[in-house]
Design an enzyme around this catalytic site. Structure first.
Site, PDB file in Angstrom:
ATOM      1  N   ARG A  50       0.836  -1.218   0.000  1.00 49.00           N
ATOM      2  CA  ARG A  50       0.000   0.000   0.000  1.00 49.00           C
ATOM      3  C   ARG A  50       0.864   1.259   0.000  1.00 49.00           C
ATOM      4  NH1 ARG A  50      -4.811  -2.352   3.757  1.00 49.00           N
ATOM      5  NH2 ARG A  50      -6.106  -2.963   1.990  1.00 49.00           N
TER       6      ARG A  50
ATOM      7  N   LYS B  88     -18.146 -16.477   1.499  1.00 47.89           N
ATOM      8  CA  LYS B  88     -19.601 -16.375   1.547  1.00 47.89           C
ATOM      9  C   LYS B  88     -20.209 -15.640   0.374  1.00 47.89           C
ATOM     10  CE  LYS B  88     -19.977 -16.393   6.531  1.00 47.89           C
ATOM     11  NZ  LYS B  88     -20.298 -15.592   7.684  1.00 47.89           N
TER      12      LYS B  88
ATOM     13  N   GLY C 205      -8.785  -8.513  -0.814  1.00 48.12           N
ATOM     14  CA  GLY C 205      -7.637  -8.864   0.013  1.00 48.12           C
ATOM     15  C   GLY C 205      -7.138 -10.278  -0.202  1.00 48.12           C
TER      16      GLY C 205
ATOM     17  N   GLY D 276     -13.214  -3.887  -1.015  1.00 51.73           N
ATOM     18  CA  GLY D 276     -14.578  -3.384  -0.851  1.00 51.73           C
ATOM     19  C   GLY D 276     -14.904  -2.316  -1.877  1.00 51.73           C
TER      20      GLY D 276
HETATM   21  P1  AMP Z   1     -13.711 -13.643   1.211  1.00 48.70           P
HETATM   22  O1  AMP Z   1     -13.166 -12.694   2.227  1.00 48.70           O
HETATM   23  O2  AMP Z   1     -15.191 -13.797   1.231  1.00 48.70           O
HETATM   24  O3  AMP Z   1     -13.157 -13.382  -0.187  1.00 48.70           O
HETATM   25  O4  AMP Z   1     -13.198 -15.085   1.647  1.00 48.70           O
HETATM   26  C1  AMP Z   1     -11.849 -15.447   1.644  1.00 48.70           C
HETATM   27  C2  AMP Z   1     -11.687 -16.666   2.511  1.00 48.70           C
HETATM   28  O5  AMP Z   1     -12.504 -17.695   2.028  1.00 48.70           O
HETATM   29  C3  AMP Z   1     -10.274 -17.210   2.519  1.00 48.70           C
HETATM   30  O6  AMP Z   1      -9.713 -17.005   3.782  1.00 48.70           O
HETATM   31  C4  AMP Z   1     -10.450 -18.692   2.226  1.00 48.70           C
HETATM   32  O7  AMP Z   1      -9.721 -19.519   3.098  1.00 48.70           O
HETATM   33  C5  AMP Z   1     -11.938 -18.896   2.468  1.00 48.70           C
HETATM   34  N1  AMP Z   1     -12.473 -20.041   1.715  1.00 48.70           N
HETATM   35  C6  AMP Z   1     -12.351 -20.277   0.399  1.00 48.70           C
HETATM   36  N2  AMP Z   1     -12.926 -21.445   0.084  1.00 48.70           N
HETATM   37  C7  AMP Z   1     -13.418 -21.972   1.219  1.00 48.70           C
HETATM   38  C8  AMP Z   1     -14.110 -23.166   1.533  1.00 48.70           C
HETATM   39  N3  AMP Z   1     -14.406 -24.067   0.592  1.00 48.70           N
HETATM   40  N4  AMP Z   1     -14.476 -23.379   2.818  1.00 48.70           N
HETATM   41  C9  AMP Z   1     -14.174 -22.467   3.765  1.00 48.70           C
HETATM   42  N5  AMP Z   1     -13.512 -21.316   3.536  1.00 48.70           N
HETATM   43  C10 AMP Z   1     -13.146 -21.067   2.274  1.00 48.70           C
END
Ligand code: AMP
Length: 395
Positions: A35, A197, A353, A376
């Site tokens: 950054r 999610k 991130g 974001g």
């Molecule tokens: P996000 O912040 O929503 O982009 O989520 C990123 C996180 O999702 C990372 O830390 C990954 O470890 C987690 N992730 C990716 N695939 C899976 C999965 N199948 N089950 C649980 N966590 C996951």
């Protein structure tokens, strides 16, 4: 868009909102300075013009004046990155800050203490913004990471600079790259959305459906889609309240003629642990007692074929738990496909991130077209929302 590079700021006092929200270890050493590195072009241009440069940023989410969130920890690193003396003001407003600006010579840098040590910053308080504005003649916003926030230093402050407000070089690059993907996207246009999610990414998925030819879904959210299709997902991550939404997205993609690609197979573990027992299965048939933590080879092949035919690619969110070596393969292989496609002429934009962390982990940063500094902010821009930090400069 008001452009910094077309101006000369000789003899001006310029206050720059940067995003120095960098990770620090227990010894207050910076563990990833990207950054800071991204803000250097703007800082160096202003110093080259012989302006007085005041830098302001937040760091973390301090409740009050918490020492561990002080920006003073960044001073020596900044000095060596910029190559000039960097002074520090222990308060970002008031007499302390004013005195520090008075003492500063042209061609030198003053770093202000963490803006969030004042709760007014996040409240978007006008008086606080006014006090910051009184330190300078010119305002530059170069903090894309916080451009989607209507905070005092990111948007409210602009009103005090009428004609003297500019986008920094980083912020301009970010917007140009996003615009290249959104308005000038060469087709086929593919969006890859992963991560934990669906909840945080519903709006972006919906708005991307209107723009892309292919939408690839991976990561934890794929299991909610699997459930929506009647699949058995055992202990995999699921958002039960989003199953209907996943069904809607599948329907909507059909209606719009968007090629929605979901994983075919899943790499499953009997524990959320790198040393767990691992079994690969169809994503609609995860065995009892297991949870899906990565996409399997068939999914990788399916996704990679589409990525390699694409001319514009946006990627946000990993394909699996890439932080653990046994579940990094999907994310790595998708990263490789994006790099290959980029080499063959596609425009690839990576943001968020975790996808950026993955790209760095696999040393692919130089092989993609653009890495966004704001997760974001990037998502909100892709959703078609106006970013307060951008709008307030354009007004
Ligand atoms: P996000 O912040 O929503 O982009 O989520 C990123 C996180 O999702 C990372 O830390 C990954 O470890 C987690 N992730 C990716 N695939 C899976 C999965 N199948 N089950 C649980 N966590 C996951």
């Amino acid at each position: 868009m008001k452009n910094l590079s077309e101006q000369n700021f000789k003899g001006k006092i310029v206050i720059v909102r940067v995003d120095f929200n960098v990770p620090l270890n227990g010894k207050f050493q910076i563990t990833d300075d990207s950054r800071i590195a991204s803000a250097l072009p703007t800082i160096k241009q202003l110093l080259g013009d012989n302006a007085k440069v005041i830098l302001m940023s937040h760091l973390g989410r301090p409740k009050e004046n918490e020492e561990r969130y002080s920006l003073k920890h960044l001073v020596s690193h900044l000095e060596s990155s910029i190559g000039v003396k960097v002074y520090f003001s222990e308060n970002c407003i008031g007499e302390t800050a004013k005195d520090a600006v008075d003492k500063l010579n042209y061609g030198e840098v003053l770093l202000l203490e963490n803006l969030r040590f004042h709760k007014e910053e996040k409240e978007g308080n006008v008086d606080f913004a006014k006090q910051l504005s009184e330190l300078a003649d010119v305002y530059v916003n170069d903090a894309f990471g916080t451009a989607h926030r209507a905070h005092s230093s990111t948007s409210v402050i602009s009103q005090f600079f009428k004609e003297n407000k500019y986008f920094g070089l980083l912020l301009k690059n970010e917007i140009d790259s996003l615009e290249q993907a959104l308005t000038n996207a060469e087709k086929p246009f593919t969006a890859i959305i992963g991560g934990a999610k669906i909840s945080g990414k519903i709006d972006v998925i919906k708005s991307l459906l209107l723009k892309v030819d292919n939408l690839i879904i991976g990561g934890g959210m794929a299991y909610t889609f699997s459930k929506a299709m009647g699949g058995k997902i055992a202990n995999s991550l699921v958002e039960n309240d989003k199953v209907d939404l996943a069904k809607n997205i599948i329907e909507k993609a059909k209606e719009l003629g968007v090629n929605l690609l979901l994983p075919i197979d899943s790499v499953n573990a009997d524990d959320f642990n790198n040393n767990a027992n691992i079994i690969t299965s169809d994503i609609i048939n995860v065995p009892e007692g297991f949870m899906g933590l990565d996409i399997g080879d068939k999914s990788i092949q399916l996704f990679s074929e589409t990525i390699q035919k694409s001319k514009t690619i946006i990627w946000n969110g990993p394909m699996g738990v890439f932080e653990m070596s046994n579940f990094e393969n999907g994310t790595k292989k998708i990263g490789e496909a994006i790099c290959k496609s980029t080499e063959e002429g596609a425009f690839s934009l990576i943001g968020g991130g975790d996808s950026v962390a993955a790209i760095k982990k696999f040393n692919m940063s130089e092989q993609v077209s653009y890495i966004s500094t704001g997760g974001g902010a990037m998502l909100e821009y892709l959703e078609g929302k106006e970013l307060p930090g951008v709008k307030s400069i354009q007004e």
